[in-house]
Design a protein around this motif. Structure first.
Motif, mmCIF file in Angstrom:
data_model
loop_
_atom_site.group_PDB
_atom_site.id
_atom_site.type_symbol
_atom_site.label_atom_id
_atom_site.label_comp_id
_atom_site.label_asym_id
_atom_site.label_seq_id
_atom_site.Cartn_x
_atom_site.Cartn_y
_atom_site.Cartn_z
ATOM 1 N N THR A 110 -79.564 -44.606 14.159
ATOM 2 C CA THR A 110 -78.855 -44.155 12.952
ATOM 3 C C THR A 110 -77.351 -44.266 13.151
ATOM 4 O O THR A 110 -76.615 -44.527 12.199
ATOM 5 C CB THR A 110 -79.222 -42.705 12.586
ATOM 6 N N LEU A 111 -76.879 -44.079 14.379
ATOM 7 C CA LEU A 111 -75.455 -44.246 14.658
ATOM 8 C C LEU A 111 -75.045 -45.707 14.463
ATOM 9 O O LEU A 111 -73.981 -45.998 13.899
ATOM 10 C CB LEU A 111 -75.139 -43.788 16.081
ATOM 11 N N THR A 112 -75.885 -46.637 14.904
ATOM 12 C CA THR A 112 -75.615 -48.059 14.683
ATOM 13 C C THR A 112 -75.602 -48.373 13.195
ATOM 14 O O THR A 112 -74.748 -49.135 12.719
ATOM 15 C CB THR A 112 -76.672 -48.921 15.394
ATOM 16 N N LEU A 113 -76.540 -47.783 12.438
ATOM 17 C CA LEU A 113 -76.573 -47.991 10.991
ATOM 18 C C LEU A 113 -75.292 -47.473 10.347
ATOM 19 O O LEU A 113 -74.724 -48.116 9.457
ATOM 20 C CB LEU A 113 -77.795 -47.293 10.392
ATOM 21 N N TRP A 114 -74.819 -46.328 10.809
ATOM 22 C CA TRP A 114 -73.556 -45.775 10.294
ATOM 23 C C TRP A 114 -72.406 -46.736 10.582
ATOM 24 O O TRP A 114 -71.568 -46.996 9.705
ATOM 25 C CB TRP A 114 -73.291 -44.409 10.940
ATOM 26 N N GLN A 115 -72.341 -47.262 11.794
ATOM 27 C CA GLN A 115 -71.254 -48.165 12.171
ATOM 28 C C GLN A 115 -71.256 -49.431 11.318
ATOM 29 O O GLN A 115 -70.201 -49.896 10.868
ATOM 30 C CB GLN A 115 -71.373 -48.527 13.652
ATOM 31 N N LYS A 116 -72.439 -49.985 11.082
ATOM 32 C CA LYS A 116 -72.517 -51.217 10.291
ATOM 33 C C LYS A 116 -72.168 -50.953 8.828
ATOM 34 O O LYS A 116 -71.485 -51.767 8.183
ATOM 35 C CB LYS A 116 -73.913 -51.824 10.410
ATOM 36 N N ARG A 138 -95.548 -46.962 4.689
ATOM 37 C CA ARG A 138 -94.207 -47.353 5.087
ATOM 38 C C ARG A 138 -94.131 -47.443 6.610
ATOM 39 O O ARG A 138 -94.850 -46.742 7.326
ATOM 40 C CB ARG A 138 -93.180 -46.341 4.568
ATOM 41 N N PRO A 139 -93.229 -48.282 7.140
ATOM 42 C CA PRO A 139 -93.121 -48.383 8.600
ATOM 43 C C PRO A 139 -92.646 -47.075 9.212
ATOM 44 O O PRO A 139 -92.045 -46.233 8.536
ATOM 45 C CB PRO A 139 -92.087 -49.501 8.792
ATOM 46 N N ASP A 140 -92.913 -46.896 10.496
ATOM 47 C CA ASP A 140 -92.430 -45.705 11.177
ATOM 48 C C ASP A 140 -90.909 -45.697 11.193
ATOM 49 O O ASP A 140 -90.263 -46.709 10.914
ATOM 50 C CB ASP A 140 -92.976 -45.673 12.606
ATOM 51 N N ASN A 141 -90.338 -44.546 11.499
ATOM 52 C CA ASN A 141 -88.888 -44.365 11.386
ATOM 53 C C ASN A 141 -88.113 -45.369 12.241
ATOM 54 O O ASN A 141 -87.101 -45.918 11.804
ATOM 55 C CB ASN A 141 -88.503 -42.937 11.783
ATOM 56 N N PHE A 142 -88.557 -45.596 13.460
ATOM 57 C CA PHE A 142 -87.827 -46.494 14.357
ATOM 58 C C PHE A 142 -87.825 -47.921 13.802
ATOM 59 O O PHE A 142 -86.775 -48.574 13.735
ATOM 60 C CB PHE A 142 -88.449 -46.460 15.755
ATOM 61 N N THR A 143 -88.981 -48.412 13.401
ATOM 62 C CA THR A 143 -89.079 -49.757 12.846
ATOM 63 C C THR A 143 -88.259 -49.876 11.566
ATOM 64 O O THR A 143 -87.574 -50.884 11.338
ATOM 65 C CB THR A 143 -90.546 -50.117 12.562
ATOM 66 N N ALA A 144 -88.324 -48.835 10.726
ATOM 67 C CA ALA A 144 -87.563 -48.855 9.476
ATOM 68 C C ALA A 144 -86.063 -48.930 9.743
ATOM 69 O O ALA A 144 -85.332 -49.653 9.054
ATOM 70 C CB ALA A 144 -87.892 -47.612 8.647
ATOM 71 N N LEU A 145 -85.590 -48.210 10.759
ATOM 72 C CA LEU A 145 -84.161 -48.234 11.084
ATOM 73 C C LEU A 145 -83.748 -49.590 11.645
ATOM 74 O O LEU A 145 -82.654 -50.089 11.340
ATOM 75 C CB LEU A 145 -83.834 -47.121 12.086
ATOM 76 N N ILE A 146 -84.602 -50.196 12.456
ATOM 77 C CA ILE A 146 -84.313 -51.541 12.960
ATOM 78 C C ILE A 146 -84.176 -52.515 11.793
ATOM 79 O O ILE A 146 -83.243 -53.331 11.730
ATOM 80 C CB ILE A 146 -85.430 -52.015 13.920
ATOM 81 N N ASP A 147 -85.106 -52.421 10.821
ATOM 82 C CA ASP A 147 -85.069 -53.308 9.654
ATOM 83 C C ASP A 147 -83.797 -53.096 8.837
ATOM 84 O O ASP A 147 -83.172 -54.063 8.373
ATOM 85 C CB ASP A 147 -86.299 -53.074 8.770
ATOM 86 N N LEU A 148 -83.396 -51.837 8.630
ATOM 87 C CA LEU A 148 -82.180 -51.554 7.862
ATOM 88 C C LEU A 148 -80.952 -52.099 8.578
ATOM 89 O O LEU A 148 -80.050 -52.665 7.946
ATOM 90 C CB LEU A 148 -82.038 -50.047 7.638
ATOM 91 N N ASN A 149 -80.907 -51.924 9.897
ATOM 92 C CA ASN A 149 -79.762 -52.431 10.662
ATOM 93 C C ASN A 149 -79.650 -53.948 10.547
ATOM 94 O O ASN A 149 -78.541 -54.489 10.405
ATOM 95 C CB ASN A 149 -79.905 -52.019 12.137
ATOM 96 N N ARG A 150 -80.769 -54.634 10.592
ATOM 97 C CA ARG A 150 -80.744 -56.094 10.481
ATOM 98 C C ARG A 150 -80.307 -56.524 9.079
ATOM 99 O O ARG A 150 -79.604 -57.513 8.911
ATOM 100 C CB ARG A 150 -82.111 -56.678 10.824
ATOM 101 N N GLN A 151 -80.722 -55.755 8.051
ATOM 102 C CA GLN A 151 -80.352 -56.117 6.684
ATOM 103 C C GLN A 151 -78.866 -55.898 6.428
ATOM 104 O O GLN A 151 -78.204 -56.750 5.825
ATOM 105 C CB GLN A 151 -81.175 -55.295 5.682
#
Length: 373
Positions: free
Chosen positions: A124-130, A192-205
């Protein structure tokens, strides 16, 4: 939730620099200069009120990101609120993606999986940074970085990062004048995907929406942070070489080469955790397509290395904060690969020392007098 104040600058600074506080709406403070004129008190008071109202209605100020009323709050269980907040962010991110005409990120197996709080937090910190980098590219403003927690991370920290990232995303949408859509969100479902997979997908998007994608320089900085953690851990052993000699530079490296060296580092940490009785993430790279790896994917792996070392650092009795890495200038995968070689040598030492004399959590003390070699 009160949004963090925005910071503004005309040039994107390197990671780790400090920024000056600006006006409360994220724009440089304005100052009205007056000539010395004699005013009676009543007229001066009325004029002051007039200019205050005029300033409040000015369009020259950037709008502060406000929470979306439809976003899930912190009421009830934070654990239950996390997938709902991920879904809320994902819905708005898809609207932004369509507006920008950006490609949709495909599904990708990064070879790592975790449901541990600390690993979810760092994603989630990586998602915030992006998301913050995207805000800067759109509006030339930045949000205040999330505070660093000295205590054990909890689900509330994960949720706070998600909510803050969503507020920044909404700020971007308002800047682009993307009209809100009717609320259609439903409760999270098991499909829906699990939280970890969902966060990986959001970060890539989000990375696909950026004009300046997460690059080898970002990976290099994250590895440097991991090296600092490892050096602190090795300081407990007087005979250790805290910063080993840098391995020879090997040109023509690809993101997959850096990825594989970081996976080796994660396996070393997993072995250390096994000795000490800690739970760690799952690593299985058999389904990972190495040809599709990007620096953004490698950055997520590097952040997970930092996550594991941060946890180990705290569990072994150290709580002195580690300084963030500074922007090193443009780097290539070969530089990150070389940098990861230092980290790998550190972790191999740490494995040997801990295997020879395992220490229970809380018994180790940081020896600040040990000279660095």
């Amino acid at each position: 939730m009160t949004p963090r104040p925005l910071l503004t600058t005309d040039e994107e600074p390197g990671f780790g620099r400090h920024f000056g506080q600006t006006g409360r709406h994220g724009q440089p403070g304005r100052c009205l200069r007056w000539r010395a004129v004699a005013w009676d008190p009543l007229r001066a008071c009325m004029l002051s009120v007039f200019f205050l109202l005029l300033a409040a209605g000015s369009h020259g100020y950037a709008e502060v990101a406000q929470p979306n009323p439809s976003s899930p709050g912190t009421t009830g269980s934070d654990t239950d609120a996390i997938p709902a907040q991920i879904a809320a962010y994902s819905q708005d991110l898809e609207r932004l993606r369509r507006f920008m005409g950006a490609p949709r990120a495909g599904k990708f197996n990064i070879g790592i999986h975790s449901d541990l709080t600390r690993d979810l937090y760092f994603q989630t910190l990586t998602l915030w940074q992006k998301t913050d980098r995207l805000l800067f590219e759109i509006s030339r403003v930045r949000a205040t970085s999330p505070p660093t927690s000295a205590d054990e991370l909890g689900t509330s920290d994960i949720l706070a990062n998600l909510q803050d990232a969503h507020e920044i995303l909404q700020q971007i949408m308002r800047a682009l004048e993307i009209a809100p859509e009717p609320e259609t969100r439903t409760d999270p479902t098991p499909t829906r995907p699990d939280n970890f997979t969902a966060l990986i997908d959001l970060n890539r998007q989000v990375d696909l929406l950026l004009e300046r994608h997460f690059a080898p320089s970002d990976v290099y900085m994250e590895i440097t942070l991991a090296i600092d953690y490892a050096a602190r851990l090795l300081a407990r052993y007087p005979e250790a070489i805290r910063i080993p000699e840098e391995p020879p530079f090997e040109p023509n490296k690809q993101p997959s080469d850096v990825y594989q060296r970081l996976i080796a580092c994660l396996r070393s940490i997993a072995h250390i955790a096994q000795i000490l009785g800690f739970t760690v993430l799952d690593i299985d790279t058999r389904q990972t397509d190495m040809t599709q790896l990007t620096p953004g994917d490698v950055y997520m792996v590097a952040s997970l290395v930092v996550s594991q070392l941060n946890h180990l650092y705290k569990q072994l009795g150290d709580n002195k904060p580690v300084a963030p890495a500074f922007y090193p200038g443009r780097k290539f995968p070969a530089h990150s690969y070389q940098r990861a070689g230092i980290l790998q040598a550190q972790l191999q030492q740490l494995e040997r020392f801990i295997a020879a004399a395992p220490t229970a959590p809380g018994e180790a003390k940081h020896d600040s007098t040990t000279p660095e070699r």
